[in-house]
Design a protein around this motif. Structure first.
Motif, PDB file in Angstrom:
ATOM      1  N   PRO A  29      35.818  42.181  53.303  1.00 45.09           N
ATOM      2  CA  PRO A  29      35.715  43.336  52.394  1.00 45.09           C
ATOM      3  C   PRO A  29      35.752  42.998  50.910  1.00 45.09           C
ATOM      4  CG  PRO A  29      37.929  43.183  53.294  1.00 45.09           C
ATOM      5  CD  PRO A  29      37.136  42.108  53.961  1.00 45.09           C
ATOM      6  N   TYR A  30      36.119  41.765  50.554  1.00 42.74           N
ATOM      7  CA  TYR A  30      36.263  41.415  49.137  1.00 42.74           C
ATOM      8  C   TYR A  30      35.059  40.579  48.688  1.00 42.74           C
ATOM      9  CZ  TYR A  30      41.003  42.808  50.305  1.00 42.74           C
ATOM     10  OH  TYR A  30      42.093  43.509  50.760  1.00 42.74           O
ATOM     11  N   SER A  31      34.332  41.084  47.697  1.00 40.91           N
ATOM     12  CA  SER A  31      33.107  40.416  47.250  1.00 40.91           C
ATOM     13  C   SER A  31      33.170  40.068  45.778  1.00 40.91           C
ATOM     14  CB  SER A  31      31.893  41.307  47.514  1.00 40.91           C
ATOM     15  OG  SER A  31      32.025  42.535  46.824  1.00 40.91           O
ATOM     16  N   CYS A  32      32.507  38.978  45.424  1.00 41.28           N
ATOM     17  CA  CYS A  32      32.435  38.522  44.034  1.00 41.28           C
ATOM     18  C   CYS A  32      31.315  39.254  43.307  1.00 41.28           C
ATOM     19  CB  CYS A  32      32.183  37.012  44.013  1.00 41.28           C
ATOM     20  SG  CYS A  32      31.977  36.330  42.356  1.00 41.28           S
ATOM     21  N   VAL A  33      31.610  39.741  42.108  1.00 45.64           N
ATOM     22  CA  VAL A  33      30.620  40.512  41.345  1.00 45.64           C
ATOM     23  C   VAL A  33      29.606  39.596  40.654  1.00 45.64           C
ATOM     24  CG1 VAL A  33      32.180  42.454  40.986  1.00 45.64           C
ATOM     25  CG2 VAL A  33      32.131  40.574  39.316  1.00 45.64           C
ATOM     26  N   GLN A  34      29.896  38.280  40.629  1.00 49.68           N
ATOM     27  CA  GLN A  34      28.994  37.348  39.947  1.00 49.68           C
ATOM     28  C   GLN A  34      28.084  36.582  40.901  1.00 49.68           C
ATOM     29  OE1 GLN A  34      30.515  35.178  36.510  1.00 49.68           O
ATOM     30  NE2 GLN A  34      32.497  36.181  36.769  1.00 49.68           N
ATOM     31  N   CYS A  35      28.399  36.614  42.167  1.00 56.77           N
ATOM     32  CA  CYS A  35      27.536  35.979  43.153  1.00 56.77           C
ATOM     33  C   CYS A  35      27.633  36.769  44.453  1.00 56.77           C
ATOM     34  CB  CYS A  35      27.901  34.513  43.372  1.00 56.77           C
ATOM     35  SG  CYS A  35      29.536  34.233  44.091  1.00 56.77           S
ATOM     36  N   GLU A  36      27.021  36.321  45.484  1.00 56.16           N
ATOM     37  CA  GLU A  36      26.942  37.099  46.718  1.00 56.16           C
ATOM     38  C   GLU A  36      28.036  36.763  47.732  1.00 56.16           C
ATOM     39  OE1 GLU A  36      23.062  36.449  48.211  1.00 56.16           O
ATOM     40  OE2 GLU A  36      22.054  37.514  46.577  1.00 56.16           O
ATOM     41  N   LYS A  37      28.980  35.936  47.370  1.00 53.09           N
ATOM     42  CA  LYS A  37      29.994  35.522  48.334  1.00 53.09           C
ATOM     43  C   LYS A  37      30.988  36.644  48.612  1.00 53.09           C
ATOM     44  CE  LYS A  37      30.043  30.515  48.180  1.00 53.09           C
ATOM     45  NZ  LYS A  37      30.904  29.314  48.116  1.00 53.09           N
ATOM     46  N   THR A  38      31.405  36.722  49.876  1.00 60.88           N
ATOM     47  CA  THR A  38      32.416  37.696  50.291  1.00 60.88           C
ATOM     48  C   THR A  38      33.583  36.976  50.953  1.00 60.88           C
ATOM     49  OG1 THR A  38      31.244  38.013  52.395  1.00 60.88           O
ATOM     50  CG2 THR A  38      30.746  39.552  50.604  1.00 60.88           C
ATOM     51  N   PHE A  39      34.749  37.611  50.955  1.00 62.82           N
ATOM     52  CA  PHE A  39      35.963  36.973  51.439  1.00 62.82           C
ATOM     53  C   PHE A  39      36.783  37.938  52.279  1.00 62.82           C
ATOM     54  CE2 PHE A  39      34.569  35.047  47.527  1.00 62.82           C
ATOM     55  CZ  PHE A  39      34.632  33.694  47.804  1.00 62.82           C
ATOM     56  N   LYS A  40      37.565  37.358  53.190  1.00 57.07           N
ATOM     57  CA  LYS A  40      38.418  38.162  54.062  1.00 57.07           C
ATOM     58  C   LYS A  40      39.695  38.596  53.363  1.00 57.07           C
ATOM     59  CE  LYS A  40      36.721  36.032  58.292  1.00 57.07           C
ATOM     60  NZ  LYS A  40      37.044  35.225  59.491  1.00 57.07           N
ATOM     61  N   GLU A  41      40.127  37.806  52.393  1.00 60.77           N
ATOM     62  CA  GLU A  41      41.394  38.106  51.711  1.00 60.77           C
ATOM     63  C   GLU A  41      41.191  38.169  50.198  1.00 60.77           C
ATOM     64  OE1 GLU A  41      44.642  35.643  52.971  1.00 60.77           O
ATOM     65  OE2 GLU A  41      43.705  35.307  54.926  1.00 60.77           O
ATOM     66  N   ARG A  42      41.972  39.030  49.566  1.00 64.07           N
ATOM     67  CA  ARG A  42      41.872  39.189  48.122  1.00 64.07           C
ATOM     68  C   ARG A  42      42.252  37.901  47.385  1.00 64.07           C
ATOM     69  NH1 ARG A  42      41.854  43.734  44.995  1.00 64.07           N
ATOM     70  NH2 ARG A  42      42.474  45.022  46.777  1.00 64.07           N
ATOM     71  N   CYS A  43      43.250  37.183  47.900  1.00 64.59           N
ATOM     72  CA  CYS A  43      43.683  35.952  47.234  1.00 64.59           C
ATOM     73  C   CYS A  43      42.565  34.898  47.227  1.00 64.59           C
ATOM     74  CB  CYS A  43      44.935  35.402  47.905  1.00 64.59           C
ATOM     75  SG  CYS A  43      44.726  34.944  49.637  1.00 64.59           S
ATOM     76  N   ASN A  44      41.757  34.866  48.284  1.00 64.62           N
ATOM     77  CA  ASN A  44      40.628  33.930  48.314  1.00 64.62           C
ATOM     78  C   ASN A  44      39.569  34.294  47.279  1.00 64.62           C
ATOM     79  OD1 ASN A  44      41.809  32.513  50.408  1.00 64.62           O
ATOM     80  ND2 ASN A  44      40.723  33.631  52.010  1.00 64.62           N
ATOM     81  N   LEU A  45      39.353  35.577  47.086  1.00 66.03           N
ATOM     82  CA  LEU A  45      38.424  36.033  46.052  1.00 66.03           C
ATOM     83  C   LEU A  45      38.947  35.652  44.670  1.00 66.03           C
ATOM     84  CD1 LEU A  45      36.008  37.602  44.943  1.00 66.03           C
ATOM     85  CD2 LEU A  45      37.363  39.705  45.174  1.00 66.03           C
ATOM     86  N   THR A  46      40.251  35.831  44.459  1.00 68.30           N
ATOM     87  CA  THR A  46      40.859  35.487  43.165  1.00 68.30           C
ATOM     88  C   THR A  46      40.655  34.015  42.846  1.00 68.30           C
ATOM     89  OG1 THR A  46      42.541  37.212  43.436  1.00 68.30           O
ATOM     90  CG2 THR A  46      43.007  35.464  41.849  1.00 68.30           C
ATOM     91  N   GLN A  47      40.873  33.158  43.837  1.00 69.47           N
ATOM     92  CA  GLN A  47      40.662  31.723  43.632  1.00 69.47           C
ATOM     93  C   GLN A  47      39.196  31.413  43.377  1.00 69.47           C
ATOM     94  OE1 GLN A  47      42.416  29.178  46.583  1.00 69.47           O
ATOM     95  NE2 GLN A  47      44.331  30.302  46.624  1.00 69.47           N
TER      96      GLN A  47
END
Length: 276
Positions: free
Chosen positions: A57-75
């Motif tokens: 559910p967590y996606s990067c606004v600068q690229c197309e990558k998505t993540f399962k956890e918010r902490c992974n998106l933050t990193q």
């Protein structure tokens, strides 16, 4: 104040103390209904369950990558910003996350907390221990999808795949030749042809060089190659590309163990002769 009677830690809420006590008791009351894993906290179970659902559910606004956890998106965002908030207090290096810093700090401390239960070797990284254990088990979990070969590590498989793809990412800046591995490039740089080219270009030839001559006529020539990583050296695999052959020096059959060198007398050259 709620205090742990084992380690004397204090907590503002009783529920926090209850959760903390599971560290000492090993209790894990929350279990996944799709596998056998259990967890000490409900939040950890919820995080784990996303592995089975494949939901990101967590996606990067600068690229197309998505993540399962918010902490992974933050990193991940730090790749774009260049932020490295975790710094080593013994040198100037900084890191994207605390895990990489912890690994790095073991370089200074010499700590090797992971030990093999079948021999006396210890390792600074759990991943290194996992790879080492395959020496004892003979396990080769990485297989080539183009042939039947299997390998101990992912790095070894990646090197092997270059045989099929023809990829040669390592190049000699002097003669513009390309090689599939760093070790095959290093061997090229020690060849007589390369050293003579350095002399002709007025470059400095190392005063101590080890050269190995291999007979190349009607011989299946193979060369050990290796993959280098940030924290470890991968096990060696074998293959030499055919166009590397011209870098080897051919000897006369009449005297297969002799070699004449024309280097200047003030240069020391060590020569290892390999039986033809």
């Amino acid at each position: 104040m709620n205090t742990c009677n084992i380690c004397n830690k204090n907590f503002t809420k009783k529920t926090q103390l209850v959760v903390h006590m599971r560290v000492h008791t090993g209790e894990k009351p929350f279990s996944c209904d799709q596998c056998e894993k259990t967890f000490s906290q409900k939040s950890n179970l919820t995080r784990h369950e996303s592995i089975h659902t494949e939901e990101k559910p967590y996606s990067c606004v600068q690229c197309e990558k998505t993540f399962k956890e918010r902490c992974n998106l933050t990193q991940h965002k730090r790749i774009h910003t260049g932020e490295k908030p975790y710094s080593c207090d013994q040198c100037e290096k900084s890191f994207f996350n605390i895990r990489d810093l912890t690994r790095h700090e073991r370089i200074h401390t010499g700590e090797k907390p992971y030990s093999c239960d079948q021999c006396e070797k210890t390792f600074s990284l759990n991943g290194d221990l996992t790879k080492h254990k395959r020496i004892h088990t003979g396990q080769k979990p990485y297989s080539c999808d183009q042939c039947e070969k299997t390998f101990t590590t992912a790095g070894e498989l990646n090197v092997h795949k270059r045989i099929h793809s023809g990829e040669k990412p390592f190049s000699c800046k002097l003669c513009d030749k390309h090689y599939p591995s760093s070790s095959s490039l290093s061997r090229h740089k020690k060849s007589r042809g390369h050293l003579e080219m350095m002399k002709s270009c007025n470059n400095t030839v190392p005063t101590s060089v080890s050269i190995s001559f291999i007979e190349c006529e009607e011989v299946d020539v193979k060369e050990e190659i290796k993959e280098e990583e940030i924290f470890e050296e991968e096990p060696l695999s074998i293959q030499m590309r055919a166009d590397n052959i011209e870098e080897n020096i051919k000897h006369e059959r009449e005297d297969p163990l002799s070699c004449e060198q024309n280097y200047d007398e003030d240069r020391i050259v060590t020569i290892d002769i390999v039986h033809h």
